[in-house]
Design an enzyme around this catalytic site. Structure first.
Site, mmCIF file in Angstrom:
data_model
loop_
_atom_site.group_PDB
_atom_site.id
_atom_site.type_symbol
_atom_site.label_atom_id
_atom_site.label_comp_id
_atom_site.label_asym_id
_atom_site.label_seq_id
_atom_site.Cartn_x
_atom_site.Cartn_y
_atom_site.Cartn_z
ATOM 1 N N HIS A 115 0.812 -1.212 0.000
ATOM 2 C CA HIS A 115 0.000 0.000 0.000
ATOM 3 C C HIS A 115 0.847 1.264 0.000
ATOM 4 C CE1 HIS A 115 -3.129 2.821 1.759
ATOM 5 N NE2 HIS A 115 -3.750 2.288 0.733
ATOM 6 N N LYS A 117 3.380 4.247 -1.164
ATOM 7 C CA LYS A 117 3.608 4.992 -2.399
ATOM 8 C C LYS A 117 4.977 5.659 -2.285
ATOM 9 C CE LYS A 117 -1.035 4.685 -1.972
ATOM 10 N NZ LYS A 117 -1.739 4.254 -0.750
ATOM 11 N N ASP A 122 17.614 8.000 -8.473
ATOM 12 C CA ASP A 122 19.072 7.999 -8.292
ATOM 13 C C ASP A 122 19.479 7.891 -6.829
ATOM 14 O OD1 ASP A 122 19.457 8.189 -11.022
ATOM 15 O OD2 ASP A 122 19.625 10.374 -11.023
ATOM 16 N N HIS A 314 -8.390 11.338 0.756
ATOM 17 C CA HIS A 314 -7.494 10.184 0.707
ATOM 18 C C HIS A 314 -6.227 10.407 1.520
ATOM 19 C CE1 HIS A 314 -4.975 7.007 -1.302
ATOM 20 N NE2 HIS A 314 -6.120 6.369 -1.199
ATOM 21 N N LYS A 316 -3.439 10.796 4.517
ATOM 22 C CA LYS A 316 -3.021 10.087 5.726
ATOM 23 C C LYS A 316 -1.936 10.945 6.381
ATOM 24 C CE LYS A 316 -3.815 6.790 2.323
ATOM 25 N NZ LYS A 316 -5.227 6.694 2.430
ATOM 26 N N ASP A 321 0.829 20.034 17.712
ATOM 27 C CA ASP A 321 1.483 21.193 18.333
ATOM 28 C C ASP A 321 2.286 22.007 17.318
ATOM 29 O OD1 ASP A 321 0.377 20.584 20.774
ATOM 30 O OD2 ASP A 321 2.140 19.533 21.532
#
Length: 409
Positions: A115, A117, A122, A314, A316, A321
């Site tokens: 899941h 991404k 390089d 979508h 996450k 603080d």
């Protein structure tokens, strides 16, 4: 205005919102690649802007850059024949993580998905976040969207890119070894496993979790089913536990386990303002209904819940603080739900930097104020009995599924 931040250890990190900001930066890095591109994604969709990323991979491979792509067997499956042929002709190397067999997802072991991404160019530039290779204004299940998907990624340089590159090399070689064994190429499988061990050893110079209050730092946090089973969850728990004034979390699929629920409740009860920006649109039955029984406990403790309405949320991400002297932020692929925290391979970047935290906070506060609908605790408690029954059914289904995997959540 996007701001590029230099961290104390010589790294750089930049916040990117949506594919509209990510894809141009990603393509620019790919077009500048000299030797190597490693790309992992759950969904690779070739509609609209997604095709521009595919074309950048193709261009890189044609000029001699080693271009490797790993997609998930559920999120993407087999590539479209036209693009499979184009990648083959250009020299783009592709693998599918855990392809579905004849029984599909009926087997619990198939619930362990790729899941994360990640893209490393390089071993020098890293992209990490929640954004799939998917046009902001398109959804494979719902077609054209009226407003862009709400999501984030970061672009980073320095040690994070090196660590991510070693991590992706390890997975690639292990997948290659499995493929070689299936084709009875045992010497090749042995070589691939040795390469995987070497890459893993290099990657074990992983940075420790940033302790709240330390100077500017960033770390790549990985979740897998071997060495790093709870690394991302522990980072959240630690940051929430140290929170003094404010916690803002934006999460697409939100169904936290007991520890996270307890941490959020305790934070709210000791006077920390806790704000959650969650998915407001109905996408899947379990996604929508299973989280609702948790809402009541959080609302009763004083946690604010805002549901994002204009399009699909979508993201996450979290920021804690941000206006204090000890800010903490994270951007990544991990939801706060059982699939992400117990089963999937995930990747988050954790950053301690005041300017970055404030930038992320501004975007989340703007979304809550202009695109969110705050849940009223009293009205929520009085929602129709039919909705409450569906919520309990969905919650029970999730618990039953976890029981099948042998996980305690």
């Amino acid at each position: 205005m996007k701001r590029r931040l230099e961290l104390a250890d010589g790294q750089h990190v930049q916040l990117l919102q949506g594919a509209l900001e990510l894809f141009p930066a990603l393509i620019q890095a790919m077009d500048a690649a000299r030797a190597d591109i490693q790309l992992e994604t759950y969904i690779f969709d070739f509609t609209g802007a997604g095709a521009s990323v595919a074309e950048a991979l193709e261009r890189a491979a044609r000029r001699g850059v080693r271009a490797r792509l790993v997609v998930d067997g559920v999120g993407t499956g087999r590539l479209p024949p036209v693009w499979h042929q184009r990648f083959q002709a250009a020299g783009v190397q592709c693998q599918v993580y855990s392809p579905l067999g004849p029984l599909g997802l009926l087997m619990p072991e198939r619930w362990r998905r790729l899941h994360r991404k990640l893209c490393a160019v390089d071993g020098r530039v890293l992209f990490c976040g929640g954004i799939n290779v998917l046009d902001d204004f398109y959804d494979p299940n719902y077609g054209t969207l009226d407003a862009p998907r709400f999501d984030f990624a970061v672009q980073a340089t320095g040690d994070l890119a090196v660590q991510a590159s070693d991590t992706m090399e390890t997975l690639w070689q292990r997948m290659q070894a499995v493929r070689d064994v299936r084709h009875h190429h045992l010497p090749d499988a042995v070589r691939a496993l040795r390469a995987a061990r070497a890459a893993q050893a290099a990657g074990h110079a992983a940075q420790p979790l940033p302790e709240p209050g330390q100077r500017l730092r960033a770390a790549l946090l990985l979740r897998d089913n071997v060495r790093n089973r709870a690394r991302i969850e522990k980072a959240y728990l630690r940051a929430i536990g140290f929170a003094r004034k404010e916690i803002i979390i934006a999460n697409a699929y939100f169904l936290p386990g007991r520890k996270l629920r307890r941490a959020l409740v305790h934070a709210a009860r000791r006077g920390v303002r806790v704000q959650l920006l969650l998915q407001g649109r109905y996408e899947y039955f379990l996604q929508y209904h299973a989280a609702r029984p948790v809402y009541g406990t959080l609302l009763a403790a004083g946690v604010e819940i805002h549901e994002y309405a204009p399009s699909f949320l979508h993201a996450k991400v979290a920021v804690i603080d941000a206006l204090d002297a000890r800010p903490w932020a994270t951007v990544g692929s991990s939801n706060l739900d059982p699939l992400s925290l117990l089963l999937a391979r995930e990747a988050n970047v954790v950053i301690e930097d005041a300017a970055f935290a404030r930038q992320l906070r501004r975007r989340l506060v703007h979304a809550m104020e202009h695109a969110g609908q705050r849940l009223d605790p009293q009205r929520y408690a009085q929602r129709p009995w039919r909705a409450r029954v569906l919520d309990r059914i969905a919650f029970g289904m999730v618990r039953a599924a976890l029981w099948l995997t042998g996980k305690n959540y």
